[in-house]
Design a protein around this motif. Structure first.
Motif, PDB file in Angstrom:
ATOM      1  N   SER A 260       0.818  -1.219   0.000  1.00 46.15           N
ATOM      2  CA  SER A 260       0.000   0.000   0.000  1.00 46.15           C
ATOM      3  C   SER A 260       0.850   1.267   0.000  1.00 46.15           C
ATOM      4  N   ALA A 261       1.972   1.259   0.714  1.00 49.07           N
ATOM      5  CA  ALA A 261       2.846   2.440   0.718  1.00 49.07           C
ATOM      6  C   ALA A 261       3.448   2.656  -0.668  1.00 49.07           C
ATOM      7  N   ILE A 262       3.842   1.576  -1.316  1.00 49.46           N
ATOM      8  CA  ILE A 262       4.388   1.677  -2.672  1.00 49.46           C
ATOM      9  C   ILE A 262       3.303   2.151  -3.628  1.00 49.46           C
ATOM     10  N   ASP A 263       2.100   1.637  -3.478  1.00 49.13           N
ATOM     11  CA  ASP A 263       0.986   2.058  -4.332  1.00 49.13           C
ATOM     12  C   ASP A 263       0.782   3.569  -4.234  1.00 49.13           C
ATOM     13  N   THR A 264       0.839   4.102  -3.035  1.00 47.71           N
ATOM     14  CA  THR A 264       0.690   5.548  -2.839  1.00 47.71           C
ATOM     15  C   THR A 264       1.805   6.299  -3.541  1.00 47.71           C
ATOM     16  N   GLN A 265       3.026   5.823  -3.408  1.00 46.02           N
ATOM     17  CA  GLN A 265       4.162   6.483  -4.073  1.00 46.02           C
ATOM     18  C   GLN A 265       4.019   6.432  -5.593  1.00 46.02           C
ATOM     19  N   LEU A 266       3.580   5.292  -6.113  1.00 52.63           N
ATOM     20  CA  LEU A 266       3.384   5.169  -7.558  1.00 52.63           C
ATOM     21  C   LEU A 266       2.278   6.109  -8.045  1.00 52.63           C
ATOM     22  N   GLN A 267       1.213   6.229  -7.270  1.00 51.70           N
ATOM     23  CA  GLN A 267       0.137   7.151  -7.641  1.00 51.70           C
ATOM     24  C   GLN A 267       0.631   8.597  -7.652  1.00 51.70           C
ATOM     25  N   ASN A 268       1.507   8.943  -6.715  1.00 50.70           N
ATOM     26  CA  ASN A 268       2.071  10.293  -6.690  1.00 50.70           C
ATOM     27  C   ASN A 268       2.909  10.573  -7.930  1.00 50.70           C
ATOM     28  N   VAL A 269       3.729   9.611  -8.324  1.00 50.90           N
ATOM     29  CA  VAL A 269       4.540   9.772  -9.535  1.00 50.90           C
ATOM     30  C   VAL A 269       3.620   9.864 -10.754  1.00 50.90           C
ATOM     31  N   TYR A 270       2.615   9.017 -10.809  1.00 48.02           N
ATOM     32  CA  TYR A 270       1.648   9.049 -11.911  1.00 48.02           C
ATOM     33  C   TYR A 270       0.991  10.424 -11.996  1.00 48.02           C
ATOM     34  N   GLY A 271       0.578  10.963 -10.863  1.00 43.23           N
ATOM     35  CA  GLY A 271      -0.061  12.269 -10.838  1.00 43.23           C
ATOM     36  C   GLY A 271       0.850  13.378 -11.322  1.00 43.23           C
ATOM     37  N   GLU A 272       2.127  13.233 -11.041  1.00 42.04           N
ATOM     38  CA  GLU A 272       3.097  14.242 -11.452  1.00 42.04           C
ATOM     39  C   GLU A 272       3.294  14.270 -12.969  1.00 42.04           C
ATOM     40  N   TYR A 273       3.255  13.111 -13.613  1.00 41.12           N
ATOM     41  CA  TYR A 273       3.588  13.014 -15.036  1.00 41.12           C
ATOM     42  C   TYR A 273       2.404  12.735 -15.957  1.00 41.12           C
ATOM     43  N   ASN A 274       1.282  12.309 -15.438  1.00 36.29           N
ATOM     44  CA  ASN A 274       0.194  11.847 -16.276  1.00 36.29           C
ATOM     45  C   ASN A 274      -0.269  12.870 -17.300  1.00 36.29           C
ATOM     46  N   ALA A 275      -0.576  14.082 -16.881  1.00 34.91           N
ATOM     47  CA  ALA A 275      -1.122  15.078 -17.805  1.00 34.91           C
ATOM     48  C   ALA A 275      -0.150  15.377 -18.932  1.00 34.91           C
ATOM     49  N   LYS A 276       1.105  15.555 -18.578  1.00 37.83           N
ATOM     50  CA  LYS A 276       2.110  15.901 -19.593  1.00 37.83           C
ATOM     51  C   LYS A 276       2.282  14.783 -20.614  1.00 37.83           C
ATOM     52  N   ILE A 277       2.384  13.565 -20.142  1.00 41.44           N
ATOM     53  CA  ILE A 277       2.643  12.447 -21.048  1.00 41.44           C
ATOM     54  C   ILE A 277       1.388  12.045 -21.818  1.00 41.44           C
ATOM     55  N   SER A 278       0.261  11.948 -21.140  1.00 43.44           N
ATOM     56  CA  SER A 278      -0.948  11.478 -21.821  1.00 43.44           C
ATOM     57  C   SER A 278      -1.513  12.493 -22.810  1.00 43.44           C
ATOM     58  N   CYS A 279      -1.168  13.773 -22.638  1.00 38.62           N
ATOM     59  CA  CYS A 279      -1.641  14.805 -23.571  1.00 38.62           C
ATOM     60  C   CYS A 279      -0.635  15.092 -24.674  1.00 38.62           C
ATOM     61  N   GLY A 280       0.469  14.372 -24.671  1.00 39.77           N
ATOM     62  CA  GLY A 280       1.438  14.520 -25.738  1.00 39.77           C
ATOM     63  C   GLY A 280       2.423  15.651 -25.561  1.00 39.77           C
ATOM     64  N   PHE A 281       2.501  16.239 -24.377  1.00 39.70           N
ATOM     65  CA  PHE A 281       3.436  17.339 -24.152  1.00 39.70           C
ATOM     66  C   PHE A 281       4.787  16.868 -23.620  1.00 39.70           C
ATOM     67  N   GLY A 282       4.894  15.622 -23.285  1.00 34.93           N
ATOM     68  CA  GLY A 282       6.160  15.105 -22.783  1.00 34.93           C
ATOM     69  C   GLY A 282       7.066  14.707 -23.928  1.00 34.93           C
ATOM     70  N   ASP A 283       8.344  14.730 -23.674  1.00 30.28           N
ATOM     71  CA  ASP A 283       9.303  14.258 -24.661  1.00 30.28           C
ATOM     72  C   ASP A 283       9.964  12.991 -24.130  1.00 30.28           C
ATOM     73  N   ASP A 284      10.927  12.487 -24.864  1.00 29.42           N
ATOM     74  CA  ASP A 284      11.598  11.250 -24.450  1.00 29.42           C
ATOM     75  C   ASP A 284      12.243  11.394 -23.074  1.00 29.42           C
TER      76      ASP A 284
END
Length: 75
Positions: free
Chosen positions: A18-42
Motif C-alpha cells: 500500500s505504501a508503494i501504491d501511494t508512491q506510484l500514484q504520486n509519480v503518476y499524478g506528477e507526469y500523467n497530464a504531460k505524457i498522456s496529452c502529448g506534451f512530454g518528450d523522451d
C-alpha cells in the motif's frame, strides 16, 4: 458454453504494497497530464519510468505476480 478468462475471480490484495501504491500514484499524478496529452518528450518519459522504479515499481509488480501465480495454482 463460452470461454472465460482463467483470471476470472482474481483480485489483488494491495495491503502488502500500500505504501508503494501511494508512491506510484504520486509519480503518476506528477507526469500523467504531460505524457498522456502529448506534451512530454523522451526525456520526460524516461524520468517518469525512472521515478516509478525508484518508488518501488518492481517490488509492486513482483507482489502482484506472486498473488497471481498463487491464484492460478489454486484454480
Amino acid at each position: 458454453s463460452g470461454n472465460y478468462s482463467p483470471l476470472y475471480g482474481f483480485s489483488v490484495d494491495l495491503s502488502k504494497v500500500s505504501a508503494i501504491d501511494t508512491q506510484l500514484q504520486n509519480v503518476y499524478g506528477e507526469y500523467n497530464a504531460k505524457i498522456s496529452c502529448g506534451f512530454g518528450d523522451d526525456e520526460n518519459y524516461q524520468e517518469y519510468i525512472d521515478k516509478l522504479y525508484a518508488a518501488g515499481l518492481q517490488e509492486y509488480l513482483d507482489e502482484l505476480q506472486s498473488q497471481l501465480d498463487a491464484y492460478l495454482a489454486k484454480n
